[in-house]
Design a protein around this motif. Structure first.
Motif, short mmCIF file in Angstrom:
data_model
loop_
_atom_site.label_atom_id
_atom_site.label_comp_id
_atom_site.label_asym_id
_atom_site.label_seq_id
_atom_site.Cartn_x
_atom_site.Cartn_y
_atom_site.Cartn_z
N PHE A 24 33.51 47.24 34.47
CA PHE A 24 32.56 47.30 35.57
C PHE A 24 33.22 46.99 36.91
CE2 PHE A 24 29.03 45.69 32.48
CZ PHE A 24 29.21 46.83 31.71
N SER A 25 34.53 47.01 36.98
CA SER A 25 35.24 46.54 38.16
C SER A 25 34.96 47.40 39.38
CB SER A 25 36.75 46.54 37.89
OG SER A 25 37.48 46.18 39.05
N ASN A 26 34.83 46.74 40.52
CA ASN A 26 34.85 47.41 41.81
C ASN A 26 36.29 47.61 42.26
OD1 ASN A 26 32.22 48.08 42.98
ND2 ASN A 26 31.77 45.91 42.66
N ILE A 27 36.45 48.35 43.35
CA ILE A 27 37.77 48.62 43.92
C ILE A 27 38.08 47.55 44.96
CG2 ILE A 27 39.17 50.30 45.15
CD1 ILE A 27 36.95 52.37 44.34
N SER B 200 34.98 41.51 39.21
CA SER B 200 36.06 42.34 39.72
C SER B 200 37.19 41.43 40.20
CB SER B 200 35.57 43.20 40.88
OG SER B 200 34.50 44.03 40.49
N PRO B 201 38.37 41.98 40.45
CA PRO B 201 39.44 41.15 41.00
C PRO B 201 39.21 40.85 42.48
CG PRO B 201 40.28 43.26 40.12
CD PRO B 201 38.79 43.35 40.19
N ALA B 202 39.93 39.87 42.96
CA ALA B 202 40.09 39.63 44.38
C ALA B 202 41.58 39.55 44.64
CB ALA B 202 39.39 38.35 44.82
N ALA B 203 42.03 39.96 45.83
CA ALA B 203 43.46 40.04 46.12
C ALA B 203 43.82 39.22 47.35
CB ALA B 203 43.87 41.51 46.33
N ALA B 204 44.94 38.51 47.26
CA ALA B 204 45.49 37.74 48.37
C ALA B 204 46.86 37.23 47.93
CB ALA B 204 44.59 36.57 48.75
N ASP B 205 47.64 36.74 48.88
CA ASP B 205 48.90 36.07 48.56
C ASP B 205 48.55 34.63 48.20
OD1 ASP B 205 51.39 34.97 48.34
OD2 ASP B 205 52.04 35.47 50.37
N LEU B 206 48.42 34.36 46.92
CA LEU B 206 47.90 33.07 46.47
C LEU B 206 48.85 31.91 46.70
CD1 LEU B 206 46.27 34.15 43.07
CD2 LEU B 206 45.10 33.64 45.23
N ASN B 207 50.15 32.16 46.66
CA ASN B 207 51.13 31.07 46.76
C ASN B 207 52.04 31.19 47.97
OD1 ASN B 207 52.48 33.31 45.87
ND2 ASN B 207 53.08 32.45 43.89
N ASN B 208 51.66 32.04 48.92
CA ASN B 208 52.39 32.19 50.18
C ASN B 208 53.87 32.52 49.99
OD1 ASN B 208 50.12 31.59 51.89
ND2 ASN B 208 50.34 29.43 51.34
N ASP B 209 54.15 33.41 49.03
CA ASP B 209 55.53 33.85 48.82
C ASP B 209 55.78 35.24 49.36
OD1 ASP B 209 54.13 35.38 47.01
OD2 ASP B 209 55.35 34.84 45.26
N GLY B 210 54.77 35.79 50.07
CA GLY B 210 54.93 37.11 50.66
C GLY B 210 54.63 38.25 49.71
N ILE B 211 54.17 37.96 48.49
CA ILE B 211 53.87 38.97 47.49
C ILE B 211 52.38 38.96 47.20
CG2 ILE B 211 54.32 39.78 45.13
CD1 ILE B 211 57.01 38.34 45.27
N MET B 212 51.77 40.15 47.20
CA MET B 212 50.33 40.24 46.96
C MET B 212 50.00 39.91 45.51
SD MET B 212 47.39 40.71 48.30
CE MET B 212 47.91 41.39 49.90
N GLY C 9 40.63 45.98 38.02
CA GLY C 9 40.79 45.19 36.80
C GLY C 9 39.81 45.61 35.73
N GLY C 10 40.14 45.29 34.48
CA GLY C 10 39.25 45.61 33.38
C GLY C 10 40.00 45.58 32.07
N THR C 11 39.64 46.47 31.17
CA THR C 11 40.28 46.55 29.87
C THR C 11 41.07 47.84 29.76
OG1 THR C 11 38.56 45.24 28.79
CG2 THR C 11 39.88 46.65 27.38
N SER C 12 42.31 47.73 29.30
CA SER C 12 43.17 48.89 29.14
C SER C 12 43.68 48.94 27.70
CB SER C 12 44.37 48.82 30.10
OG SER C 12 45.28 49.86 29.84
#
Length: 467
Positions: free
Chosen positions: A415-418, A37-49, A434-437
């Motif tokens: 199979f992604s979780n939320i 599944s995906p994981a979410a965070a501001d990876l580059n500290n630009d204020g955008i998720m 995330g997954g296939t679209s």
């Protein structure tokens, strides 16, 4: 023991909350429809998720909620002639600043079901650049330590935490090598605890004085020499133990603080919460896996203080799903929601232990069914909501009544979780899936959904449980 019953278009209204598709990013790295599944965070500290996810073939992709693909990184040494390209990564990433300097790292396991000689382990990738920070290779570790390794694969989600309060974060992960590893922030092994069988479960932690304790599930098979039976064990581990390799079992009880036997393998991940007001302290809540015949089909509630199994909650079928914990009816007590497949339908059941014994708050069948490790989530707040993931859909249920409010059509299969986070920092829960679209003739896709609400919700980011 007796049990008593107490009884698509956007945007989708959920009491006072709506979810609307905000952005869909297709990084063109192949399918994202593996178990992860995906994981979410501001990876580059630009204020955008941002969000990050791996392909089954071993490419890790990072995308931004503004529609950009940030980077794509191939896990080193992932290619292997013994496995197919769809059998190399099953892990969901964890994200944290390992050095404590604010720079984020993406940490995930790798290795497949097949290919005993193939590489497996844990890789850390810098979130801002996609460069590999380090790569812990179980195959090389076993060779150097002269330790027999069953498989090198890591299919679960790592735990990132500063275990010794030194400002650097450690990584804890279980493996099919039959070890639980505690790695330092540079990927070096601080501790390896032998579990005597494979580990699918993802670790969690009890953070109370006088020590932090790692809790993780494991399989176990009958072994007359080790005096073990078929089933699973919940391990309570002191992650700061001085000995680098701990055998099974640790009879001195210095590193393995406790080990609780259950009669089925543990693919589910443990959750720590106070769900029984009549029992002192918190409990471990965990579901059964599916391996040994005529066993399992339960959620166990185990006392953290004593290791005693306090309650066995029956469910329709064994499952790799992790139960959701939260107060779904605002009575001040954390409830337990399980999501399993009966084969013909999905089955959701909500339990409470408010009076010290299990009571069913509500139970319902759904046309959608969970696949692999798909697990429910609870949004606590003025009007609690239960979110049920399935391929292409999220069922949205009123936590108080168990009535379906609506079904969110995500257009994403797999199979992604939320993932619950706050994309636009407005204090309202948002979703990442995330997954296939195939909506636009593309493969792997990560979608961002914005929530709008007039009610207050507890918007703490939800850990993406896997395995």
């Amino acid at each position: 023991m007796q049990f008593f019953v107490l009884l698509v278009f956007f945007p989708i209204t959920v009491l006072a909350i709506t979810f609307e598709e905000f952005e869909a990013v297709s990084p063109k790295a192949g399918g994202l429809a593996g178990w992860g599944s995906p994981a979410a965070a501001d990876l580059n500290n630009d204020g955008i998720m941002d969000a990050v996810m791996a392909t089954p073939a071993g490419t890790v992709v990072a995308v931004s909620s503004n529609g950009e693909t940030l980077w794509k990184t191939k896990i080193p040494r992932i290619d292997c002639s013994e496995t197919s390209k769809s059998d190399r990564v099953y892990s969901t990433p964890a994200i944290g600043s390992l050095s404590g300097d604010g720079r984020q790292q993406v940490v995930l396991g790798y290795g497949g079901f097949n290919g005993k000689g193939c590489e497996g382990g844990v890789v850390a990738i810098h979130g801002d650049t996609g460069e590999v920070a380090w790569n812990f290779r179980i195959k090389r570790w076993g060779k150097n330590k002269k330790v027999w390794i069953y498989r090198n694969s890591v299919v679960s989600t790592p735990l990132i935490s500063d275990l010794d309060n030194d400002g650097f974060q450690e990584v804890v992960v279980g493996s099919w090598s039959r070890f639980v590893y505690v790695l330092n922030h540079l990927g070096k092994v601080n501790l390896a605890v032998h579990t005597a069988d494979t580990v699918w479960s993802s670790p969690t932690m009890i953070d109370t004085a006088p020590r932090k304790t790692v809790v993780i599930g494991s399989d176990i098979s009958r072994n007359d020499g080790l005096k073990t039976k078929n089933g699973g064990n919940i391990f309570f581990i002191d992650p700061l133990a001085s000995k680098s390799i701990v055998g099974f079992p640790d009879r001195n009880s210095v590193r393995v603080l406790d080990m609780v036997y259950l009669d089925q393998v543990l693919f589910s991940s443990p959750v720590i919460a106070d769900v029984d007001p009549t029992s002192e302290g918190s409990e471990v809540i965990i579901g059964s896996g599916c391996y040994f015949k005529n066993k399992g089909a339960w959620v166990k509630v185990v006392s953290v203080n004593t290791g005693q199994v306090l309650h066995t909650l029956p469910v329709a079928r064994c499952s790799a799903s992790t139960p959701a914990i939260g107060d779904i009816n605002n009575d001040g007590v954390k409830d337990i929601v399980s999501w399993v497949s009966t084969g013909s339908e999905g089955r959701v059941v909500a339990y409470t232990l408010k009076n010290g014994s299990p009571e069913v708050l509500w139970e319902k069948g759904l046309d959608h069914k969970p696949v692999a490790f798909q697990s429910p989530l609870i949004l606590e707040g003025d009007s609690p909501v239960v979110l049920i993931p399935a391929s292409k859909f999220v069922e949205i249920i009123d936590g108080d009544t168990g009535q379906t409010i609506d079904t969110l059509s995500t257009g994403v299969s797999g199979f992604s979780n939320i993932v619950v986070t706050d994309i636009n920092t407005d204090g309202t829960p948002d979703l990442v899936i995330g997954g296939t679209s195939r909506e636009r003739g593309v493969g792997g896709t990560i979608k961002f959904f914005l929530g709008e609400s007039e009610s207050a919700f507890d918007n703490a980011d939800r850990r993406n449980w896997r395995g």
